[in-house]
Design an enzyme around this catalytic site. Structure first.
Site: not given
Length: 240
Positions: A15-18, A38, A42, A177
């Site tokens: 969940g890095k993007t979240v 970013k 890929s 989470d």
């Protein structure tokens, strides 16, 4: 001076993007002109505009600056595999100089720049370069995203140690989470708070469906990061 942070994770799919979208939202709510970056992605899809990566699009959407896609994501690949493998297969080497040039461009426009890595801390970009190498070269403070699940404590502590051994500041960490909380969820969080040598920025709860426009910034508290917690609204700036 521009605030800069590098987001890494305990693994891929944590969940890095979240978390990055939540961080960008929280910084925007504090009044900062923000830009998400970013540099390498890929698993992108072909669109009428060319290859587009959903993670990069989410960062673009949550930046307060009107950024061109290419400014957010200079290296994008279709195959969902490690960047160093697909770039070598295509004969498109990932150059640290290009990553840094993109960062300089965003720093010239934004007050608060968030760089999201790919995979974990040591994700290779070539046979001689990892994301950790580049983040160290740029002296970027690191925000660690911990996907809260079985095994995350060991992964989180190892990553934190690696960041510190590189001489970088672990600016904070976010609990995400990635699975519905289990019976011992509270104990997991307590252990992470005790063992990680960095401020706890907040917990993003289990969210089954998260869209780029989802309001998730309120789950995080950036005050531990320092100046990003204060209001500093900038004048309008041109699109990058």
């Amino acid at each position: 001076m521009t605030e800069r942070y590098f987001v890494t994770g305990t693994d891929t799919e944590v969940g890095k993007t979240v978390a990055s979208c939540a961080l960008l939202q929280a910084a925007a709510q504090a009044g900062w002109q923000t830009a998400g970056y970013k540099p390498v992605a890929s698993g992108s899809e072909m669109t009428p505009e060319g290859l587009r990566n959903s993670d990069a699009l989410a960062l673009q959407h949550n930046s307060t600056l009107a950024l061109r896609y290419e400014a957010v994501n200079p290296y994008t690949f279709a195959e969902p595999t490690s960047p160093h493998i697909v770039s070598a297969a295509l004969g498109q080497p990932i150059e640290a100089e290009t990553l840094s040039a993109g960062l300089r461009m965003l720093e010239a426009q934004a007050e608060w720049v968030l760089v999201e890595g790919a995979g974990g801390w040591f994700t290779p970009l070539s046979e001689t370069l990892t994301f950790a190498d580049w983040a160290t070269q740029e002296q970027l403070p690191v925000i660690l995203v911990v996907g809260v699940k079985l095994g995350c404590i060991n992964h989180a502590v190892l990553t934190a140690q690696a960041v510190q051994q590189a001489g970088l500041r672990l600016a904070g960490w976010v609990a995400n989470d990635v699975v519905p909380p289990g019976q011992r969820h509270t104990e997991y969080l307590a252990t992470l708070k005790r063992m990680l040598p960095a401020p706890f920025l907040g917990e993003i709860p289990w969210l089954e469906n998260v869209a780029p426009e989802s309001d998730i910034g309120h789950w995080l508290d950036l005050s531990a990061l320092g100046s990003a917690s204060s209001t500093g609204k900038a004048a309008d700036r041109p699109a990058v």
